[in-house]
Write an enzyme that holds these catalytic residues in place. Structure first.
Site, mmCIF file in Angstrom:
data_model
loop_
_atom_site.group_PDB
_atom_site.id
_atom_site.type_symbol
_atom_site.label_atom_id
_atom_site.label_comp_id
_atom_site.label_asym_id
_atom_site.label_seq_id
_atom_site.Cartn_x
_atom_site.Cartn_y
_atom_site.Cartn_z
ATOM 1 N N HIS A 177 -8.945 3.476 -1.614
ATOM 2 C CA HIS A 177 -7.505 3.212 -1.352
ATOM 3 C C HIS A 177 -6.834 2.105 -2.641
ATOM 4 O O HIS A 177 -6.831 0.873 -2.378
ATOM 5 C CB HIS A 177 -7.430 2.355 0.050
ATOM 6 C CG HIS A 177 -6.072 1.674 0.194
ATOM 7 N ND1 HIS A 177 -4.843 2.391 -0.337
ATOM 8 C CD2 HIS A 177 -5.626 0.863 0.895
ATOM 9 C CE1 HIS A 177 -3.776 1.665 0.175
ATOM 10 N NE2 HIS A 177 -4.304 0.575 1.211
ATOM 11 N N CYS A 185 0.763 -1.160 -0.126
ATOM 12 C CA CYS A 185 0.106 -0.012 -0.012
ATOM 13 C C CYS A 185 0.758 1.190 0.049
ATOM 14 O O CYS A 185 0.246 2.321 -0.157
ATOM 15 C CB CYS A 185 -0.990 -0.216 1.253
ATOM 16 S SG CYS A 185 -1.607 -1.611 1.677
#
Ligand SMILES: [Zn+2]
Lengths: 169, 393
Positions: free
Chosen positions: B339, B84
């Protein structure tokens, strides 16, 4: 004539363009599916799995710098020695934290929702595993636990599990 | 001589379930406004870095797809992966190239097309972003599951409630509702959050960031290039801090803080000459990694914004809203903006560039006093961490 329409209808069914109804956009549903299954070497740590069959929780310990490895590893990350010996862990510890998985990965969808904990053993080593108790209200951080080998069904293989010594009432 | 690195163009695509565009179209959507803002030509770009985690999307060589689509064929490239935090790792890659003098202009493009796979497949793949053999194969951890282990420990230690975490969701949805690029542009209430289904106890659906498609582009240039071309008002990258942590969560000493975040922040503060006690006075606005509500609380404390155990109190007092001591995630954060793994870190830089230039939508603009902003981007469950400090004067 009618047979030609049938052929077209049939073709249409196999045509990979589908409509995302929610957004009303066209998607090509790929016709090539990939299945992945890994072959992971356990040659140098196979004793760990033999230990589980005897309800033992084994770790490795560096003969040079005394570093303990759980999960077990065949080399020392700390001093780069490859002389490690097998030791048996006490299995007694206390619960550091826990969770319950409600949205499971698809490869775990055949199990009931499961609880996972991390315990710290007497030796100062942490172990992450399923907890035998699935009821969250019976679990508490700091509670005493032990580790036992359990048979993972339906696959039928032995794996270590966290067993609370006494439950929150 | 120290080579300064400036941001001369920064833009983001619309985030969401982007079944209306393919991979190339999604990349194009953020690249076009970014290069037009920079006012340069494609030929000026010497190298392009593509931040992408992939696996859920069909293209295996995403950087090459981007290159062909954006007319960058023949230039140097690579794909960067730091889970991420891939976006920040991409920014770091471009920053280092310019700082070292090996390039003058670098494009960093973060992109993720997660919805090319079905949700259960994505849940499966993200769950593997830890230690596959010891924590996934046998125990089926999921991404929310990893953060839930932190949430349980944190709530227990500081005697807090699940409801307290929902305040993060409420704040970030409040700002997401004011960001036209956000995945979720609606506000939520504490009740809605509390009534949402458990994903991994104690975290619920509304404690979690969604599965999002999106892209973000940042064009970096050397001070030399900026001056030579008379480019006005660049944002400067003051410093980038970084760290990593163990793959096995069981090897962490506690579950109250992400060690990698603490270390990345220390490096970033040191390199930019900011001392921890003047943080709140100096930093005007921050984007922090709120993949789950607990992660935002941990970030407040790990970055030194608030003392240990006081993150929730500060949030409830409104200290991280506009007008508070340090506004956080005015974009809606990962929670509401979405995200898209590889795009997230780049989109934080896009958002902060716009914040510093006082160029965001009404209702979510921070008060810019010192011209300093901070981006905090975590990969996995603290497996990677990056902290980037930007300045604008
Ligand atoms: Zn050693």
């Amino acid at each position: 004539m009618s047979s030609q329409i049938e052929v077209l209808e049939k073709k249409k069914k196999q045509y990979p363009i589908i409509i995302d109804q929610k957004r009303n956009v066209a998607l090509w549903e790929s016709t090539r599916e990939l299945k992945l299954k890994y072959l992971v070497s356990v040659e140098k740590i196979k004793k760990f799995f033999e230990g589980l069959l005897e309800n033992k929780l084994l770790a490795t310990k560096c003969e040079k710098c005394n570093e303990i490895y759980f999960p077990p590893q065949s080399f020392c990350s700390n001093c780069r020695s490859t002389e490690l010996k097998w030791i048996e862990l006490s299995k007694e510890g206390e619960l550091l934290t826990f969770t319950k998985i409600f949205v499971k990965p698809s490869s775990f969808s055949h199990y009931e929702d499961y609880t996972i904990g991390i315990v710290r053993l007497r030796e100062g080593v942490n172990v992450l595993a399923w907890i035998s108790e699935k009821n969250l209200s019976k679990l508490k951080i700091g509670m005493k636990t032990r580790i036992e080998t359990r048979i993972r069904e339906p696959e039928g293989y032995p794996i270590y599990e966290i067993i609370p010594e006494e439950l929150v009432s | 001589m120290e080579r300064k690195v400036g941001i001369i163009g920064a833009a983001s695509s619309k985030f969401g379930v982007r079944n209306d565009v393919n991979f190339s179209e999604l990349a194009f959507e953020s690249f076009k406004p970014a290069i037009e803002e920079a006012g340069i030509d494609t030929k000026d770009i010497e190298y392009f870095v593509v931040s992408n985690t992939g696996a859920w999307s069909s293209e295996q060589l995403p950087a090459i797809i981007v290159g062909e689509s954006l007319n960058l064929v023949g230039k140097g490239s690579l794909r960067v992966e730091a889970a991420c935090a891939s976006g920040s790792a991409g920014i770091k890659t471009g920053y280092d190239m310019i700082k070292s003098g090996s390039a003058d202009v670098v494009l960093v493009l973060g992109i993720e097309k997660m919805n090319e796979s079905q949700t259960p497949t994505v849940v499966e793949l993200i769950g593997r972003a830890g230690n596959y053999f010891w924590e996934f194969e046998h125990f089926g951890l999921t991404f929310p599951g990893y953060y839930a282990l932190y949430a349980t420990a944190y709530l227990n230690k500081y005697n807090s409630k699940e409801e307290d975490l929902c305040h993060v969701s409420v704040k970030n949805h409040y700002y997401g509702a004011r960001n036209p690029k956000a995945h979720f542009q609606r506000e939520v209430t504490i009740e809605e959050c509390m009534n949402s289904k458990y994903v991994a106890w104690p975290l619920k659906l509304l404690d979690s960031s969604p599965i999002t498609d999106g892209s973000a582009s940042v064009i970096l240039a050397s001070e030399d290039f900026i001056k030579r071309n008379g480019i006005k008002e660049p944002i400067w990258i003051k410093s980038i801090g970084y760290s990593t942590d163990t793959s096995n969560l069981s090897k962490r000493s506690d579950f109250l803080s992400l060690r990698s975040s603490v270390e990345a922040a220390e490096i970033a503060y040191k390199k930019s000459g900011i001392s921890k006690d003047e943080l709140l006075r100096k930093i005007d606005v921050a984007e922090v990694h709120d993949c789950f509500t607990i992660a935002e609380i941990l970030a407040y404390e790990d970055l030194g914004f608030f003392k240990r155990g006081e993150g929730i109190k500060a949030l409830k007092e409104g200290q991280t809203y506009t007008g508070g001591k340090i506004p956080v995630n005015l974009s809606g954060g990962l929670k509401a903006k979405g995200h898209p793994i590889g795009a997230t870190g780049v989109s934080m830089i896009v958002e902060l560039s716009k914040q510093l230039k006082r160029n965001v939508e009404k209702g979510r603009q921070a008060d810019i006093k010192n011209g300093l902003a901070l981006a905090h981007n975590v990969g996995g469950t603290g497996h990677y961490a990056y902290v980037t400090i930007l300045s604008f004067s």
